[in-house]
Design an enzyme around this catalytic site. Structure first.
Site, short mmCIF file in Angstrom:
data_model
loop_
_atom_site.label_atom_id
_atom_site.label_comp_id
_atom_site.label_asym_id
_atom_site.label_seq_id
_atom_site.Cartn_x
_atom_site.Cartn_y
_atom_site.Cartn_z
N VAL A 269 -0.15 8.42 -9.63
CA VAL A 269 -0.15 8.78 -11.04
C VAL A 269 -1.44 9.50 -11.40
O VAL A 269 -1.49 10.72 -11.48
CB VAL A 269 0.08 7.54 -11.93
CG1 VAL A 269 0.04 7.91 -13.41
CG2 VAL A 269 1.43 6.92 -11.60
N GLY B 113 -4.39 8.66 -9.65
CA GLY B 113 -5.30 8.36 -8.55
C GLY B 113 -5.40 6.87 -8.34
O GLY B 113 -4.88 6.06 -9.12
N THR C 293 16.57 -2.85 11.05
CA THR C 293 15.43 -3.76 11.28
C THR C 293 14.63 -3.86 9.98
O THR C 293 13.49 -3.39 9.91
CB THR C 293 14.53 -3.26 12.42
OG1 THR C 293 14.07 -1.93 12.11
CG2 THR C 293 15.28 -3.24 13.74
N HIS D 214 9.47 3.23 4.06
CA HIS D 214 10.81 2.72 3.77
C HIS D 214 11.44 2.05 4.98
O HIS D 214 12.62 1.68 4.94
CB HIS D 214 11.70 3.85 3.26
CG HIS D 214 11.31 4.35 1.91
ND1 HIS D 214 11.79 5.52 1.37
CD2 HIS D 214 10.46 3.84 0.98
CE1 HIS D 214 11.27 5.70 0.17
NE2 HIS D 214 10.46 4.70 -0.09
N THR D 215 10.68 1.88 6.03
CA THR D 215 11.16 1.08 7.16
C THR D 215 11.22 -0.39 6.79
O THR D 215 11.81 -1.20 7.50
CB THR D 215 10.25 1.28 8.39
OG1 THR D 215 10.82 0.61 9.52
CG2 THR D 215 8.86 0.70 8.16
N HIS E 48 2.43 3.74 -6.22
CA HIS E 48 2.59 4.06 -7.63
C HIS E 48 1.25 4.17 -8.34
O HIS E 48 1.12 4.96 -9.29
CB HIS E 48 3.47 3.00 -8.31
CG HIS E 48 4.93 3.25 -8.14
ND1 HIS E 48 5.75 3.71 -9.15
CD2 HIS E 48 5.73 3.13 -7.04
CE1 HIS E 48 6.98 3.86 -8.69
NE2 HIS E 48 7.00 3.50 -7.42
N ASP E 49 0.27 3.42 -7.91
CA ASP E 49 -1.05 3.56 -8.52
C ASP E 49 -1.67 4.90 -8.16
O ASP E 49 -2.07 5.67 -9.02
CB ASP E 49 -1.96 2.41 -8.08
CG ASP E 49 -3.30 2.44 -8.79
OD1 ASP E 49 -3.31 2.64 -10.03
OD2 ASP E 49 -4.34 2.27 -8.14
N ASP F 164 8.62 -0.40 11.99
CA ASP F 164 8.86 0.42 13.18
C ASP F 164 9.36 1.80 12.76
O ASP F 164 9.30 2.16 11.59
CB ASP F 164 9.85 -0.28 14.12
CG ASP F 164 11.19 -0.59 13.44
OD1 ASP F 164 11.46 -0.03 12.35
OD2 ASP F 164 11.98 -1.38 13.99
N PRO G 267 6.74 10.66 -7.42
CA PRO G 267 8.00 11.23 -6.93
C PRO G 267 9.16 10.26 -7.11
O PRO G 267 9.08 9.10 -6.73
CB PRO G 267 7.72 11.47 -5.44
CG PRO G 267 6.24 11.63 -5.36
CD PRO G 267 5.68 10.70 -6.41
#
Length: 349
Positions: free
Chosen positions: A95, A97, A265, A213-214, A91-92, A270, A183
């Site tokens: 936006v 940079g 998991t 998102h793992t 998020h940093d 992974d 996004p």
């Protein structure tokens, strides 16, 4: 000086030494995917020499040791902080940079935006900064702390290590209106690619960095539109596996609840995320879109079928690019070394 993708020549030897090439040859295509005709490592090393691997060696030699120690302490008592730090750096950087603008905390800042209300990890960054000010006052930027802490958290979670260059300065300003650049979970691949390309990143980086998102969780409020009355149909999004949709509906009765981004998991760094997408078990709509779009689907398939190490190696390369997006350097009058990460120096007292 604002740099779209900044690095230093000295890193070249380090990255080339990574065992990445073995995995690259298994990735589909070349052009646009980071193959021989689109070598990501070349784009990482402009000759500006403004950031450095050894930036703190003399002025704050214990910098990385302090960061790693603090991250380990905090994540030991709250394991959810590891994924939270990764989300915070995204998020940093996404936006204006990687300038620590997301850390500023007063009315009208990114941090006060409704879209940022679920971000966490601020207190950990503040604790690290406080320790830095005791050891080497006025030397270490909050942007460098966040960059180093995100890597330490990734390694702590079993993810890869990548070489960080330092010398970033902190933004003096932060605006809530800029958060729309990050996004959202409802964009299609075309919109996501446009955003990533504006950062100097490509389609491979999009698929790889989505693989974060793992680990971590999603707020049920962000996915309820997929689960209930999808497009006014009174049912769920048909792109979700029916049994998984039923599971999510039972777990997400209230918007305030959370659900694992990887139900198989959730605590392991992974490639299960990609395997889940192949089975239509993407929690966010942007995740599932990666399987449907012909520009990204071959990469999802490759990471699902290859060894998890292939994903880890490429994640390191893509993160090394991301954390150098839009940085402020020593020549920038618009940047500073904050005394307190949540306040610009003009507001520190």
């Amino acid at each position: 000086m604002k740099l779209a993708v900044v690095s230093v020549v000295v890193i070249l030897g380090v990255l080339v030494a990574w065992p990445v090439s073995a995995g690259r040859k298994d990735l589909p295509g070349a052009g646009g995917y980071g193959g021989d005709d689109d070598d990501d490592t070349k784009s990482l090393f402009p000759l500006d020499n403004l950031l450095s691997l050894n930036y703190y060696d003399r002025i704050c030699p214990d910098f990385e040791k302090i960061v790693v120690t603090k991250v380990r302490e905090w994540t030991k008592s709250d394991s959810s902080l590891g994924p939270a730090l990764l989300r915070l750096i995204f998020h940093d950087c996404g936006v204006t940079g990687c300038d620590a603008s997301v850390l500023l905390d007063y009315e009208g800042t990114e941090r006060r935006s409704p879209a940022s209300k679920t971000l966490r990890g601020f207190e950990l960054i503040d604790d690290i900064k406080s320790e830095m000010e005791k050891s080497c006052p006025g030397k270490v930027s909050c942007a460098d702390i966040l960059t180093s802490a995100s890597r330490a958290a990734t390694v702590q979670l079993g993810g890869p290590y990548w070489p960080n260059v330092y010398g970033r300065r902190d933004s003096k300003h932060s605006y809530a209106r800029d958060v729309e650049k990050v996004p959202s979970g409802r964009r299609d691949v075309t919109a996501l690619l446009e955003t990533f390309q504006s950062y100097g990143l490509n389609v491979l980086d999009l698929v790889v960095l989505s693989g974060a998102h793992t680990i971590g969780k999603a707020s049920c409020g962000t996915i309820q539109s997929r689960l209930y009355n999808y497009n006014a149909t009174s049912g769920s999004d048909p792109s979700i596996d029916a049994k998984y949709a039923d599971y999510l509906q039972r777990r997400c009765r209230w918007a305030s609840e959370t659900v694992d981004l990887d139900p198989v998991t959730p605590a392991v760094f992974d490639n299960q995320y990609y395997i889940n997408l192949q089975k239509h078990m993407g929690v966010l709509s942007t995740d599932q879109e990666l399987v449907k779009d012909p520009r990204t689907a071959p990469l999802v398939k490759t990471f699902a079928e290859q060894s998890p190490q292939i994903f880890r190696q490429q994640f390191a390369v893509s993160m090394a690019k991301l954390v150098n997006v839009g940085v402020l350097t020593g020549e920038d009058r618009v940047g500073e070394i904050r005394k307190v990460c949540s306040k610009s120096n003009s507001r520190a007292y």
